[in-house]
Enzyme design. Sequence first.
Site, PDB file in Angstrom:
ATOM      1  N   ARG A  58      -5.150  10.043  -1.485  1.00  0.00           N
ATOM      2  CA  ARG A  58      -4.675  10.215  -2.862  1.00  0.00           C
ATOM      3  C   ARG A  58      -5.864  10.431  -3.788  1.00  0.00           C
ATOM      4  NH1 ARG A  58      -2.710   5.706  -4.989  1.00  0.00           N
ATOM      5  NH2 ARG A  58      -3.242   4.409  -3.219  1.00  0.00           N
ATOM      6  N   HIS A  68       0.878  -1.167   0.000  1.00  0.00           N
ATOM      7  CA  HIS A  68       0.000   0.000   0.000  1.00  0.00           C
ATOM      8  C   HIS A  68       0.923   1.227   0.000  1.00  0.00           C
ATOM      9  CE1 HIS A  68      -3.018   2.887   1.155  1.00  0.00           C
ATOM     10  NE2 HIS A  68      -3.960   1.957   1.150  1.00  0.00           N
TER      11      HIS A  68
END
Length: 571
Positions: free
Chosen positions: A260, A238
């Site tokens: 994000r 991740h």
Amino acid sequence: MVSQTLASDILILGSGGAGLFAALHAHKAAPDLSITVAVKGLLGKCGCTRMVQGGYNVALAKEDSIERHFMDTIEGGKWLPDQDLAWQLVTLAVERIRELENELGCFFDRNPDGTVHQKAFAGQTFDRTVHKGDLTGIEIVNRLAEQVWARNINRLEEHRAVELIKAKDGKSVSGVLFVDMRTGGYVFVRAKAVLLATGGGPTMYKYHTPSGDKSCDGLAMALRAGLALRDMEMVQFHPTGLLAGTHTRMTGTVLEEGLRGAGGYLLNGAKERFMPRYDPKAERATRDDVSRAMFSEMLKNNTSPHGGLYISMAHLGPDRVAREFKGMVERCADCGFDLAGGLVEVVPTAHYMMGGVEFRPDCTTGLPGLFVAGEDSGGVHGANRLGGNGVANSTVYGAVAGDVMARWVQSAPPGEPDTAAVVAAISILEKPFERAASGSLEAFRENLYDIMWHKVGIIRDAAGLVQAARELAALETALDAHGLGDHNRAFNLTWHDWMNLKSLVAVSRAITAAAIAREDSRGAHFRSDFPQAGPLESSAFTSIRADLQVSMKPVAFTRVRPGQTLLKNVA
Ligand SMILES: Cc1cc2nc3c(=O)[nH]c(=O)nc-3n(C[C@H](O)[C@H](O)[C@H](O)COP(=O)(O)OP(=O)(O)OC[C@H]3O[C@@H](n4cnc5c(N)ncnc54)[C@H](O)[C@@H]3O)c2cc1C
């Protein structure tokens, strides 16, 4: 040496989404059967399903379809998923989410019109992630645990499975050997059907997200029992693990993907945004691509004070960030970072294992009586798991396993346990007590972290992998010679740490061997010496057994071939 022998028709190892769903479904299908859930921690309080933040992928909306969810899963998995497993995942996810809401009592977030709210996750062509705020896993596991507690289902908590025991003729499983962690005594549970649902968990990497109880015990036991594991080279990182120094266990934990998604920037040590140089989708590219770009920047030594990079959200407006990412802002503040208005240090962190035990859609494995579900299984996700498909996988396949085991035990042959195998397993576990103390295990762990992070991590090559294989073999030998010098078995955490490391090193060796064998780059597996994906038409997956020999097996395109789609009206 065995202090207690128990018996159960069905024995379930692990109490995550897979284990708890299996218990509930088996009980519903055959309430008279004896069912036992045995777990290393406390039921409802351990494992990664509880840690699920983002949510659960399922095609519910009118404009979405199971075909679209399926195509996203296959394309995201770079054409390596087993298509029948992936199809079953997307179709049964619809049933499981209804069951979670309507029968088991979960409340998921809703739209003003009363429909279930579904949010966007990277790598998917539709917003299909069902959630409860950013604490979806707690909602799911709490409700599942309550339902299990309310039924006549036995629990063995703080019981660590240490060996799958076959029948004397070696043709089926006959039960499982445990250490009762509270006393240190050995417990043998005889069973007609055993479910492996210990949840994988790549905690052999320096930075990792899974819970501390996960040390790949199930995969290590499966290897020792002679089973084949597939896709072991596929370890998902991740991109945004929190990086706050070695003094805090918050380091490595996830800062959610939505940062994000909302428009957050990743910056290097010089505070420059670098993602647009690597990918046109910049920070919104998939996890594998973003992690690789980040690692490339880190290799240039252009890093933050703790050796990572930064995430910056301030340009979105500190008030908005504080409002939309309250939990993340608080988590960062706990570690001295201002997420809303400043910079937070981040590093890619090992998150999920796509690889696991080879299995069929009915959860059966190569060993009759042994079933597998959840993150211990391999083949559903291929080279890359979509965020939101993990908890769907564990609940869908846990339920299948429960239904199938309930039928299986009605006609299962009573296998006489191989008592010699029990004695042999105990003798290995007793060895550290027979040797003089040989120091802390911390150096072993740090060594393992370094090998896996630097040589079997985000960017790999033959030289590094071969070197890692040698170093891991030496680490295993050294671990086998380690002594505890402490004879107290009750809650002996050093002994358990030794067992954790044994499992992690065994599985790390399998990851490394599979990564050496795959001479191409797909999804989570990137070889700088073989950077191309290779022809999709001849896609093959790795299959490895305890001797670390890897065979490449062709992917059967049972529903769709590369270049085709199941979607109508796609040009
Ligand atoms: C921080 C985090 C966030 C995540 N967010 C998402 C998300 O938003 N969406 C998504 O789809 N997926 C997410 N995932 C992945 C998801 O959590 C897993 O895919 C899924 O929950 C695995 O379920 P499981 O039942 O296989 O394993 P787990 O839930 O991990 O359960 C494993 C169980 O096995 C037990 N166990 C382990 N070893 C032994 C042993 N030797 N003996 C007995 N018991 C043992 C453990 O104690 C535990 O009870 C996330 C993972 C993490 C770590």
